[in-house]
Scaffold this active site. Structure first.
Site, PDB file in Angstrom:
ATOM      1  N   GLU A 143      -3.342  -3.296  -6.977  1.00  0.00           N
ATOM      2  CA  GLU A 143      -4.534  -3.567  -7.799  1.00  0.00           C
ATOM      3  C   GLU A 143      -5.473  -2.369  -7.831  1.00  0.00           C
ATOM      4  O   GLU A 143      -6.456  -2.376  -8.557  1.00  0.00           O
ATOM      5  CB  GLU A 143      -5.246  -4.824  -7.277  1.00  0.00           C
ATOM      6  CG  GLU A 143      -6.173  -4.634  -6.089  1.00  0.00           C
ATOM      7  CD  GLU A 143      -5.479  -4.289  -4.777  1.00  0.00           C
ATOM      8  OE1 GLU A 143      -4.222  -4.299  -4.734  1.00  0.00           O
ATOM      9  OE2 GLU A 143      -6.190  -4.006  -3.799  1.00  0.00           O
TER      10      GLU A 143
ATOM     11  N   CYS B 115      -2.392  -5.998   1.589  1.00  0.00           N
ATOM     12  CA  CYS B 115      -3.102  -5.392   2.724  1.00  0.00           C
ATOM     13  C   CYS B 115      -3.576  -6.489   3.681  1.00  0.00           C
ATOM     14  O   CYS B 115      -2.781  -7.116   4.337  1.00  0.00           O
ATOM     15  CB  CYS B 115      -4.235  -4.514   2.221  1.00  0.00           C
ATOM     16  SG  CYS B 115      -4.870  -3.406   3.486  1.00  0.00           S
TER      17      CYS B 115
ATOM     18  N   HIS C 279      -1.771  -0.992  -2.210  1.00  0.00           N
ATOM     19  CA  HIS C 279      -2.667  -1.724  -3.107  1.00  0.00           C
ATOM     20  C   HIS C 279      -2.275  -1.537  -4.572  1.00  0.00           C
ATOM     21  O   HIS C 279      -2.759  -0.611  -5.218  1.00  0.00           O
ATOM     22  CB  HIS C 279      -4.104  -1.228  -2.930  1.00  0.00           C
ATOM     23  CG  HIS C 279      -4.741  -1.641  -1.654  1.00  0.00           C
ATOM     24  ND1 HIS C 279      -5.503  -2.787  -1.545  1.00  0.00           N
ATOM     25  CD2 HIS C 279      -4.759  -1.073  -0.425  1.00  0.00           C
ATOM     26  CE1 HIS C 279      -5.959  -2.896  -0.301  1.00  0.00           C
ATOM     27  NE2 HIS C 279      -5.524  -1.873   0.403  1.00  0.00           N
TER      28      HIS C 279
END
Lengths: 996, 274
Positions: free
Chosen positions: B236, B105, B234
């Site tokens: 994560e 990002c 994302h």
């Protein structure tokens, strides 16, 4: 030199901002325009060379892949087609975050920090094509593009623009070279004069308070001390302003702390109440804690910036909810942004300081489709909505804090003042430096240090202004714009400082600025000595009292032990966080400010904080009576259900939710949107604060302003119940649940301006009693809260008062988030249950409003029924017997069934004859009554017996099944088909309203 | 060195460092340090001591001049205090040593704006591609379906195919400075990850399956070595099944789909750099 660097997306790229601005002008303002193209201007006011300007323009200020830049008008260079230009920039002194970043980056490029006289200022050019007049452009500028309170604009026709070679460079710099001076105000004057001093100074001090100050300053012992310090019986402006702020309703909560003579005119019963806060909030919490005995998990309540509970043995959780209503009325974006980054500082400034974990919000607006005339000084509700939404988006997202739970409520009485509630949950280790993290204490000799942002005139009189109704004299300076990045940098730094043990005490600078933060921390040691001339300023020209009172954002005040000062200051320097030594905490008992070594305030701490006598107030209650709504005998319930689903208070809020990051930090478990298409409305949020654990935190809230029309007792009861049952819906434990109360009232003090003050105060008393009763009944202690008591608008003869509102926020624990339950129907063949009895409680419901009436049968909370149900549901969920659970709130059972069905993409067959009722014989009442404490639950047939056994005796009924056909079919009380709607239709109705 | 050492860089507006570090832990890293940029600049830490640099999501400098823009120049101008060395030199040495960089990002935005990607001809200092405003002009948080290009050199996506991650951005539309650059990105199979339609599984430019209007559904690109990778979604944010928006109604493996991406990077280091 003054240079204008002009940057725009290359013509080949879609200017999305221009496109949406164009749509807004067309849709919201009704002007026929063809297109809008935008260009960003950086006005650089710095001692740099032409080559350096060029380097900045092609370097940090533009993207060579997507943007063109120019030092002359880019629009002319492009040969851009347009009819009009509107350029919008900030007024001098208004926070310009992009300008600040531009200046910082320019500094990095130059290898030196810009000096105080240098700066970069941003503005935006809107090039509009369309056959419109200059007057139209002024309307577009005023109502659409600029808020004149904080921004200025320039309008030019295409001809003017090309002839004059564009807009002249202008730096929005504050130029004020006024000398610092301290005015001495003579209070030995007639009463009318004292009233005038208070009113014109926006001090919001009453005559009694002014006289109280005069008497104190005139006391011989006080006068003698003051003379030694170079002061007199006159009040220094620093002193008067500080007292006004400290004693303001906003800071002192005089209404909640005062004495009330309450009379029930219906029964003739009279009663004297000594402090609403002590009687109905503090005492019940103490009683609940006592009843928990050694299991009491409250750690710090009502004494710090936020409440603290014990999450597990290793971590403490901190929660605070604030409002920022008055500033949001004037500048919705800045007001709301400041609201969210402001409430962030509360958990951060609680105990030794908490890391911020999630945000919540709740907004009350008038309808965005408002088509009546807007009273003077007010903005259109849609503009307030958009401004607030964007402010909270920027505040939350840029701070890296997920917005996990929120709601919107619409009623046209919020046109005068919107309500903007912002909450933040934080987490801190149970022990910091071997000591309980919830405790803090400053010692005499500790150094006063301020960190973070600088001081400007922003927010001066914020506290006192919020203590009055919004009127034509409401000051522009009351508005601040938050700066999430400066704050984030500071938080990164202070968390390290906390863990290194580099400070002893911390608090935030919010309302009242240093006056409040240093003063309150000085209560630990009983005194302070503060040097106002040492404060870092954004620009020159601030008077000492302005420095003291400024509510400029992003600042924390700390008490540093002298031996750690050097290390603390070095850490701040390394981490690019400004920190300044301002003075010392003392044990002299004196509230002592100096400027250039001369004393400018010298008051007794006890006088400032403890001497003010409680306010005396009168409350008189009489139950109002409304006309009952007249419903058609047999309305088309398909139609009624669709209309309710599309009503503002029920419809999908996805438009808002999606623009908030609700997942950052990685702990998201139950998101605001859920179901087969990720778009159903969750009842509450579940997050995992610690990523390698499955222990979770549930966050929810309840709010029902409209019930106040009938009785605020039940409004507050229903708000508590809604918050609690929302938490229970997802699996929040009744055994570990804490609440926060936020009262937003209209002025409840009888006066010429408020002839119904006795009634409004009685409403406040009743809401408080209800809060006390239900908090105790549910065993949910209030751990923090806030009140905002002057939510009225008054200009000329027009007065708009909000409906009395209490937001109840809840956090609860869930031991294992893998057992959390969402609201969407999961599988066809599952059984549908309703838990709880439906009464004829249509009063002030969404259904009644749809039919233009209020009625009288307001929903009531029957804790003897609901509490066993909530506990049983906890057990059923713990045993994983529940597939889905959704609460019945606005729109009742009908709306809950529809939402459960379409969120799951599965139909339902329901038979209303099986639903538990009391005094209900109509299908519409059964479907849309807003009786409290009810749920729609779906259960797998394999769990049927166990579920029924777990819930036995709590008023459950199996009313149908989940089906494969995407259709909601409801059999009525007479066995007829009462509802037969496709899920697609119902969902479309629910999604269409706020699909901006 | 026998330990896989990971640095997660934070500060000045970064905000996904905790979950990114957690992802590296689940992916098998032996040592993970969350390091503030100022600590790097004061020489307390050095990229030289690590194998894997994580650039997490956030809002560097508030994204005020454009996403990652001020951040990219902050990194470009920055000097490491004790040695006087440019921070950028540390970055370039790190890349030359064949080590791994992952930008998610805002980290991806930073990588393209610094010029680390696409990294043609081993050039890492000139901006050739960029990420601009979503066509919707809105920031959005939304889960998207993604497809991995199996022929891409990207070491992080090896062996992965269909993925489901959230995006949370306002500026994620991938653009190149000219058609030739875009073509070269495509020809070299640098587009390791694309937005796809959830029903057809085909690359899409239609909202909302493609949340920003990126050409050819471009969600993430690597450099020709495959060791530098940036993506808008994302990974994560999906480390355990309870992160999935429909975990309460679907049967899912315990491990979230994001972990595999980090494990790939860490396995690569173990196989090639230790």
């Amino acid at each position: 030199m003054l240079a204008r660097i002009q940057v725009g997306l290359k013509p080949a790229f879609r200017d999305s901002f221009g496109v949406t601005t164009c749509a807004r002008i067309k849709n919201d303002l009704g002007f026929k325009i063809d297109s809008v193209r935008t260009i960003k201007i950086f006005t650089v006011d710095a001692d740099i060379s032409d080559a350096q300007v060029q380097e900045a323009a092609q370097g940090p200020f533009s993207d060579p892949v997507t943007q063109d830049y120019s030092l002359t008008p880019l629009a002319l260079e492009w040969n851009l087609e347009f009819d009009w230009l509107i350029e919008v920039g900030f007024r001098p002194g208004v926070t310009d975050n992009e300008g600040r970043t531009a200046a910082a980056t320019l500094g990095l490029m130059l290898g030196r920090k810009l000096d105080d006289a240098e700066g970069v200022y941003t503005s935006t050019q809107f090039f509009i094509t369309g056959n419109l007049s200059r007057a139209d452009m002024e309307t577009i500028a005023r109502k659409g593009l600029a808020n004149e309170l904080i921004q200025r604009f320039t309008i030019m026709s295409r001809d003017e623009f090309s002839t004059s070679g564009g807009v002249k460079p202008y730096a929005a710099k504050v130029v004020d070279n006024s000398e610092a001076r301290v005015a001495q105000i003579d209070l030995n004057v007639a009463d009318e004069e004292l009233v005038r001093i208070s009113k014109e100074g926006i001090l919001a001090l009453t005559l009694e308070e002014m006289i109280f100050i005069r008497e104190y300053l005139g006391r011989p012992d006080i006068l003698e001390q003051r003379r030694k310090m170079g002061l007199s019986e006159k009040a220094a402006d620093v002193e008067l302003e500080a007292l006004a702020q400290t004693w303001s309703e906003h800071c002192k909560h005089k209404i909640f702390a005062g004495n009330i003579d309450y009379e029930d005119l219906d029964t003739g019963k009279k009663e004297r109440i000594i402090s609403l806060f002590d009687s109905y909030i503090r005492t019940p919490t103490a009683e609940i804690r006592e009843s928990m005995g050694k299991d009491d998990w409250c750690l710090s309540v009502f004494k710090d910036n936020a409440g603290v509970i014990d999450f597990n043995n290793e971590w403490n959780v901190v929660f605070k909810v604030e409002t920022h209503n008055s500033p949001s009325a004037l500048d919705p974006y800045g007001g709301a942004l400041t609201g969210i980054v402001g409430v962030n500082r509360d958990p951060f400034g609680t105990g030794m300081g908490a890391k911020l974990m999630c945000n919540t919000n709740m907004f009350c607006f008038a309808t965005p489709f408002y088509d009546k005339e807007i009273p003077a000084r007010l903005l259109h509700p849609k503009r307030i909505f958009e401004g607030v939404r964007t402010g909270v988006e920027h505040g939350g997202n840029k701070s890296g804090i997920p917005t996990v739970n929120g709601s919107l409520y619409f009623d046209d009485r919020f046109a005068g003042k919107p309500l903007v509630f912002c909450g933040t949950v934080g987490i801190m280790p149970s022990l910091v430096g071997g000591k309980p993290s919830e405790d803090k204490n400053a010692l005499p000799g500790d150094i006063i240090v301020m960190t973070g942002g600088r001081i400007g005139k922003d927010g001066i009189h914020g506290a006192t202004f919020s203590s009055e109704e919004l009127n034509e004299d409401s000051p522009a300076t009351a508005v601040q714009i938050g700066d999430p990045i400066t704050q984030k940098k500071m938080f990164d730094c202070l968390l390290k400082a906390r863990d290194l043990g580099l400070y002893r005490c911390i608090t935030d600078n919010g309302a009242g600025g240093l006056s409040s933060s240093v003063g309150e921390m000085g209560e630990f040691t009983n005194g302070f000595e503060l040097h106002l001339d040492r404060c870092p300023l954004k620009y020159t020209g601030l008077q000492p009292w302005e420095i003291f009172l400024s509510e400029a954002q992003e600042r924390m005040t700390l008490a540093i032990q002298p031996e750690k000062l050097e290390e603390f200051m070095a850490l701040c320097a390394k981490m690019d966080t400004e920190a300044t030594v301002l003075g010392t905490f003392t044990d002299t008992g004196k509230f002592h400010c100096l400027y250039d070594g001369k004393t400018v305030a010298y008051l007794d701490m006890d006088f400032v904080y403890k001497a003010l006598p409680p306010m005396e107030m009168v409350a008189k209650w009489q139950q109002p009576v409304f006309a009952e709504p007249a419903f058609a005998d047999e309305p088309d319930l398909n139609d009624e259900l669709a209309k309710l689903l599309g009503s503002l208070n029920i419809c999908s809020k996805e438009y808002v939710v999606r623009q908030y990051d609700h997942e950052v930090q990685g702990g998201s478990v139950v998101k605001p949107l859920t179901g087969v298409a990720n778009d159903g409305p969750s009842d509450a949020a579940v997050i995992r604060p610690i990523l390698d654990s499955f222990e979770g935190l549930v966050v929810s809230h309840g709010v029902c302003p409209r019930y106040s029309d009938i009785d605020t007792y039940h409004m507050a009861a229903c708000a508590v119940d809604e918050a609690v049952r929302n938490a229970v819906c997802v699996g929040g434990s009744m055994e570990l649940m804490a609440g926060l109360d936020n009262f937003c009232w209209c002025d409840p003090i009888q006066s010429e301006k408020t002839p119904d003050g006795h009634y409004k105060l009685a409403q406040l008393v009743r809401a408080n009693r209800s809060l006390a009763h239900y908090a105790k009944a549910y065993g949910v202690p209030c751990i923090s809260g806030k009140d905002s008591m002057k939510n009225d608008y008054m200009v000329g003869d027009t007065k708009i008062s909000i409906p009395p509102t209490m937001l109840f926020s809840v956090m609860a624990k869930i031991d294992d988030v893998r057992k959390a339950v969402t609201m969407d129907a999961k599988k066809y063949g599952d059984l549908v249950y309703v838990l709880g009895t439906t009464y004829n409680e249509i009063g002030a419901s969404e259904y009644a409003v749809l039919h233009g009436a209020t009625g009288n049968s307001v929903p009531k909370v029957r804790e003897e029924d609901s509490l066993p149900r909530y506990r049983a549901l906890n057990i059923a969920m713990e045993a994983e017997l529940v597939s889905s659970c959704h609460d019945c709130s606005d729109g009742g059972l009908g709306v809950a069934l529809a939402e459960t069905a379409f969120a799951g993409g599965l139909g339902m067959r329901i038979d209303l004859r099986r639903a538990p009722v009391d005094g209900v014989d109509r299908n519409d009442i059964l479907l849309f009554s807003e009786s409290q404490s009810r749920f729609v639950v779906t259960v797998s047939p394999t769990n049927e017996e166990q579920f029924e056994a777990a819930m036995t005796g709590t008023g459950l009924a199996k009313i149908g099944t989940v089906t494969r056909e995407e259709q909601l079919v409801i059999t009525g009380l007479k066995g007829e088909v009462a509802v037969n709607s496709s899920l697609a239709e119902l969902k479309a109705a629910w999604q269409a309203t706020l699909n901006f | 060195m026998s330990k896989v050492k990971v640095i997660v860089l934070t500060g000045y507006g970064t905000n996904c460092e905790t979950e990114m570090a957690h992802a590296c832990k689940l992916g098998g890293a032996d040592q993970i340090d969350i390091v503030h940029v100022s600590e790097l600049l004061h020489g307390e830490y050095s990229l030289d001591d690590y194998h894997f640099l994580n650039l997490p999501g956030g809002f560097l400098d508030g994204d005020d001049l454009g996403a990652g823009q001020a951040g990219a120049f902050r990194f470009r101008y920055a000097t490491v205090k004790p040695t006087g060395e440019k921070l950028l030199a540390q970055f370039l040495r790190f890349i030359d040593a064949g080590k791994l960089i992952l930008g998610v990002c805002n980290g991806f935005q930073l990588m393209v704006k610094m010029g680390l990607l696409p990294g043609f001809d081993n050039c890492h200092e000139e901006r050739q591609v960029s990420l601009t405003y979503n066509d919707s002009s809105k920031f959005e948080d939304r889960w998207v379906n993604l497809k991995v290009d199996e022929d891409s050199p990207c070491v992080f996506t090896k062996g992965l195919s269909d993925l489901y991650y959230p995006i949370r951005h306002g500026e994620g539309k991938f653009v190149a400075r000219d058609e030739a650059t875009m073509q070269r990105v495509l020809d070299n199979k640098l587009v390791a990850m694309r937005y796809v339609d959830p029903i057809t599984g085909e690359t899409t430019t239609d909202f909302p399956a493609n949340p920003n209007g990126s050409f050819d559904g471009i969600a993430g690109i690597c450099d020709p070595t495959g060791r530098l990778f940036g993506l808008m979604p994302h990974p994560e944010a999906f480390l355990n099944r309870v992160n999935h928006p429909r975990w309460s109604r679907e049967t899912l493996p315990e491990e979230g789909q994001g972990v595999a991406l980090f494990r790939n990077g860490i396995d690569f280091i173990r196989a090639n750099l230790l």
